[in-house]
Design an enzyme around this catalytic site. Structure first.
Site, short mmCIF file in Angstrom:
data_model
loop_
_atom_site.label_atom_id
_atom_site.label_comp_id
_atom_site.label_asym_id
_atom_site.label_seq_id
_atom_site.Cartn_x
_atom_site.Cartn_y
_atom_site.Cartn_z
CG ASP A 67 -0.39 -0.18 2.66
OD1 ASP A 67 1.09 -0.13 2.98
OD2 ASP A 67 -1.48 -0.05 3.60
CG ASN A 136 -8.64 0.80 11.74
OD1 ASN A 136 -7.68 0.59 11.11
ND2 ASN A 136 -8.76 1.91 11.16
CG HIS A 138 -6.38 0.23 8.59
ND1 HIS A 138 -5.87 0.84 8.29
CD2 HIS A 138 -4.54 -0.45 9.30
CE1 HIS A 138 -4.09 1.01 8.40
NE2 HIS A 138 -3.85 0.13 9.87
CD GLU A 143 -8.17 2.93 6.19
OE1 GLU A 143 -8.71 1.92 7.18
OE2 GLU A 143 -7.99 3.97 6.80
P1 PGA Z 1 1.99 -0.88 12.75
O1 PGA Z 1 1.36 -0.82 11.35
O2 PGA Z 1 2.66 -2.24 11.83
O3 PGA Z 1 2.76 0.32 13.12
O4 PGA Z 1 0.69 -0.75 14.10
C1 PGA Z 1 0.03 -1.88 11.38
C2 PGA Z 1 -1.01 -0.75 10.11
O5 PGA Z 1 -1.71 0.65 10.50
O6 PGA Z 1 -1.07 -1.95 9.01
#
Ligand code: PGA
Length: 239
Positions: A67, A136, A138, A143
């Protein structure tokens, strides 16, 4: 989906690293998709270490970018591409042609999504997809509320993602849209590994495991994948 609880972050990183190295030994031209974010940093160190010690050969693998923040490229410090190149791809000595990443600066994001979809299809799909889990729920930038039938697409970022995404940048930056592989790419990957570490992830992990399966918590959809493992350290497991 299998759930494996590992003592701590370091061991978790080592074990996921081993899963990838094991696959690459069996299939030297494996198609691999790894996430950016903070969760995989230990995994990247592990893969770089395996490469440096000549225990793993990534020279024939293909890496797919998961992404990106729409409008950014590798010159934007904090972009996914910048982080993936500096923290992993350059350390593995990959050639440019081994890496397929969204051009999120494109003037035609729809075409760019189709380009990436086509590449993945021509490669015969993704062999291993490793994902962190957003606060959240995702996956990539899929999302809450995402359409699980989509391949690559542009997304409107959730409020939580807009806030938490600031951690990658040295100054406050408006984040509004992203470009991401879709849930469909994730579900069609031959193997999926979800990783979560730290007490801050315990609540979303509990929800993902005990709540309903559905697109309001995208990570829960992986429970229906036939070959998926959720790796948790003890803190993320709520122990
Ligand atoms: P993080 O992010 O590994 O920094 O917790 C995970 C994500 O947002 O998919």
């Amino acid at each position: 989906m299998e759930v494996k609880i590992i003592n701590d972050y370091q061991e978790l990183s080592r074990i996921v690293g081993y899963e990838i190295v094991h696959l690459v030994r069996l299939k030297p031209d494996a198609v691999i998709c790894l996430p950016s974010g903070h969760t995989p940093l230990g995994l990247f160190d592990e893969l770089a270490d395996q490469h440096n010690r000549k225990l793993a050969d990534f020279s024939r693998c293909i890496f797919i970018g998961l992404d990106e923040w729409l409008g950014m490229d590798e010159h934007d410090q904090g972009s996914c591409k910048y982080l993936m190149y500096t923290l992993l791809f350059d350390r593995l000595g990959l050639k440019r042609e081994q890496i397929h990443f969204f051009d999120a600066k494109t003037t035609d994001p729809g075409q760019e999504c189709k380009r990436i979809d086509r590449i993945i299809a021509l490669l015969g799909g993704i062999d291993i997809m490793v994902l962190g889990i957003g606060m959240n729920g995702h996956l990539g930038l899929n999302e809450p509320g995402t359409d699980p039938g989509l391949y690559a697409h542009v997304t409107e970022l959730d409020t939580v993602t807009k806030q938490i995404g600031q951690k990658y940048f040295t100054e406050s930056i408006p984040l509004t849209q992203g470009i991401t592989l879709g849930i469909r790419h994730i579900m069609e990957s031959r193997k999926v590994i979800l990783m979560a570490s730290g007490v801050k992830k315990a609540a979303i992990v509990k929800q993902l495991l005990e709540g309903n399966i559905g697109n309001m918590l995208p990570a829960s959809l992986v429970r229906e994948h036939p070959d998926a493992v959720l790796y948790l350290d003890k803190e993320a497991a709520g122990n």
